[in-house]
Design a protein around this motif. Structure first.
Motif, PDB file in Angstrom:
ATOM      1  N   ALA A 144      21.041  -0.770  42.154  1.00  0.00           N
ATOM      2  CA  ALA A 144      20.013  -0.651  41.122  1.00  0.00           C
ATOM      3  C   ALA A 144      20.033   0.727  40.480  1.00  0.00           C
ATOM      4  O   ALA A 144      19.830   0.866  39.264  1.00  0.00           O
ATOM      5  N   ASP A 145      20.302   1.753  41.274  1.00  0.00           N
ATOM      6  CA  ASP A 145      20.360   3.105  40.726  1.00  0.00           C
ATOM      7  C   ASP A 145      21.531   3.252  39.763  1.00  0.00           C
ATOM      8  O   ASP A 145      21.429   3.973  38.767  1.00  0.00           O
ATOM      9  N   ASN A 146      22.634   2.576  40.046  1.00  0.00           N
ATOM     10  CA  ASN A 146      23.765   2.600  39.109  1.00  0.00           C
ATOM     11  C   ASN A 146      23.391   1.974  37.769  1.00  0.00           C
ATOM     12  O   ASN A 146      23.815   2.449  36.709  1.00  0.00           O
ATOM     13  N   ILE A 147      22.601   0.921  37.807  1.00  0.00           N
ATOM     14  CA  ILE A 147      22.136   0.297  36.566  1.00  0.00           C
ATOM     15  C   ILE A 147      21.224   1.248  35.802  1.00  0.00           C
ATOM     16  O   ILE A 147      21.294   1.337  34.569  1.00  0.00           O
ATOM     17  N   VAL A 148      20.383   1.969  36.532  1.00  0.00           N
ATOM     18  CA  VAL A 148      19.491   2.931  35.887  1.00  0.00           C
ATOM     19  C   VAL A 148      20.298   4.036  35.205  1.00  0.00           C
ATOM     20  O   VAL A 148      19.983   4.453  34.077  1.00  0.00           O
ATOM     21  N   GLN A 149      21.329   4.511  35.867  1.00  0.00           N
ATOM     22  CA  GLN A 149      22.178   5.536  35.259  1.00  0.00           C
ATOM     23  C   GLN A 149      22.893   4.993  34.016  1.00  0.00           C
ATOM     24  O   GLN A 149      23.064   5.710  33.017  1.00  0.00           O
ATOM     25  N   GLU A 150      23.287   3.735  34.069  1.00  0.00           N
ATOM     26  CA  GLU A 150      23.903   3.104  32.897  1.00  0.00           C
ATOM     27  C   GLU A 150      22.892   2.988  31.754  1.00  0.00           C
ATOM     28  O   GLU A 150      23.221   3.231  30.586  1.00  0.00           O
ATOM     29  N   MET A 151      21.654   2.631  32.088  1.00  0.00           N
ATOM     30  CA  MET A 151      20.601   2.548  31.076  1.00  0.00           C
ATOM     31  C   MET A 151      20.336   3.911  30.443  1.00  0.00           C
ATOM     32  O   MET A 151      20.054   4.009  29.235  1.00  0.00           O
ATOM     33  N   THR A 206      16.657  11.294  30.238  1.00  0.00           N
ATOM     34  CA  THR A 206      15.686  10.522  30.985  1.00  0.00           C
ATOM     35  C   THR A 206      16.082  10.273  32.432  1.00  0.00           C
ATOM     36  O   THR A 206      15.227  10.013  33.259  1.00  0.00           O
ATOM     37  N   ALA A 207      17.341  10.322  32.758  1.00  0.00           N
ATOM     38  CA  ALA A 207      17.767   9.932  34.095  1.00  0.00           C
ATOM     39  C   ALA A 207      18.017  11.150  34.963  1.00  0.00           C
ATOM     40  O   ALA A 207      18.485  12.178  34.512  1.00  0.00           O
ATOM     41  N   ILE A 208      17.702  11.003  36.233  1.00  0.00           N
ATOM     42  CA  ILE A 208      17.947  12.042  37.221  1.00  0.00           C
ATOM     43  C   ILE A 208      18.995  11.518  38.191  1.00  0.00           C
ATOM     44  O   ILE A 208      18.811  10.461  38.799  1.00  0.00           O
ATOM     45  N   ASP A 209      20.114  12.218  38.309  1.00  0.00           N
ATOM     46  CA  ASP A 209      21.164  11.803  39.220  1.00  0.00           C
ATOM     47  C   ASP A 209      20.733  12.150  40.635  1.00  0.00           C
ATOM     48  O   ASP A 209      20.929  13.268  41.113  1.00  0.00           O
ATOM     49  N   ARG A 210      20.142  11.194  41.319  1.00  0.00           N
ATOM     50  CA  ARG A 210      19.573  11.457  42.633  1.00  0.00           C
ATOM     51  C   ARG A 210      20.601  11.377  43.734  1.00  0.00           C
ATOM     52  O   ARG A 210      20.330  11.779  44.856  1.00  0.00           O
ATOM     53  N   THR A 211      21.792  10.851  43.442  1.00  0.00           N
ATOM     54  CA  THR A 211      22.799  10.780  44.483  1.00  0.00           C
ATOM     55  C   THR A 211      23.296  12.159  44.878  1.00  0.00           C
ATOM     56  O   THR A 211      23.695  12.400  45.996  1.00  0.00           O
ATOM     57  N   SER A 212      23.233  13.109  43.921  1.00  0.00           N
ATOM     58  CA  SER A 212      23.657  14.477  44.216  1.00  0.00           C
ATOM     59  C   SER A 212      22.618  15.246  45.009  1.00  0.00           C
ATOM     60  O   SER A 212      22.902  16.326  45.505  1.00  0.00           O
ATOM     61  N   LEU A 213      21.388  14.694  45.090  1.00  0.00           N
ATOM     62  CA  LEU A 213      20.329  15.367  45.811  1.00  0.00           C
ATOM     63  C   LEU A 213      20.175  14.884  47.230  1.00  0.00           C
ATOM     64  O   LEU A 213      19.358  15.405  47.979  1.00  0.00           O
TER      65      LEU A 213
END
Length: 240
Positions: free
Chosen positions: A87-94, A232-239
């Motif tokens: 789901a997070d990948n979809i958010v990053q795509e959005m 708008t998006a925050i890359d949370r995988t890096s956190l």
């Protein structure tokens, strides 16, 4: 009346005492108050995805963009029956789709930033530098030049150039003031200034691109920061 107050006071005291006894199981006591124990500190969420649904909803409606993004992520999880990472990948795509025309949308702002900065810095030599002021006077003003002894310092040059610089700066200041007043009246009657119009346009475009997800959550995510055009998006995988 006094008996009722005594009964209420006794009841309140017993409730405080019982709650205080229960609190000691999770908090360490000291003379300055109750402090969290190690267990409480270890249970504290460190990431947004560890928060409860209630906390996410509350923070999202208060405008926290991280919570808005997490809310959309969980809605996508429930809609598509997928994991959080998917789901997070979809958010990053959005987010990439939403920012597709961001450079074009911010172009007017960049132009006016450059113009305002150039005009602000350039006003100093036009007012205080004798060479620049004399050149400008010969080509665009053609007013009388004072005697050389009256142009020996920067302030003397400024007092001369201010004769034609004051109307220019005053008129520009009044024009900007009128624009600011007009913008305030547009907001008072519900008309969207350019920035809000662009933000809403991007939100509607993203909502139309992903119609199967909750429209309110998608629009809130697309709008991002209500004060401007921010990513708008925050890359949370890096956190993690």
């Amino acid at each position: 009346m006094s008996i009722q107050r005594l009964c209420c006071t006794a009841t309140f005291t017993s409730m405080v005492a019982s709650r205080g006894y229960m609190a000691t199981q999770r908090f360490s006591t000291s003379t300055s108050g109750q402090k969290p124990s190690l267990g409480v500190a270890e249970d504290m969420p460190l990431h947004m995805y560890e928060m409860s649904n209630e906390a996410i909803i509350t923070m999202a409606f208060k405008g926290d963009q991280s919570a808005v993004q997490e809310r959309l992520t969980r809605i996508i999880m429930a809609t598509d029956s997928i994991s959080w990472d998917e789901a997070d990948n979809i958010v990053q795509e959005m987010a990439k789709v939403n920012d597709q025309y961001l450079s074009l949308a911010t172009l007017p702002y960049k132009v006016f930033i450059a113009l305002a900065t150039t005009a602000g810095i350039g006003s100093f030599p036009f007012v205080f530098h004798l060479g620049v002021a004399d050149w400008f006077n010969k080509h665009y003003v053609t007013t009388d030049v004072p005697e050389p002894e009256d142009l020996e310092t920067m302030l003397e040059v400024g007092s001369w150039t201010w004769n034609w610089m004051e109307p220019i700066m005053g008129q520009l200041s009044f024009f900007l003031l009128c624009l600011q007043f007009a913008r305030a009246q547009m907001q008072n009657i519900g008309k969207a200034p350019f920035t809000r119009w662009v933000v809403n346009k991007r939100a509607m475009r993203l909502c139309a691109k992903y119609p199967k997800y909750n429209a309110e959550a998608v629009i809130a995510f697309a709008r991002g920061n209500s004060t401007g055009l921010s990513r708008t998006a925050i890359d949370r995988t890096s956190l993690q």
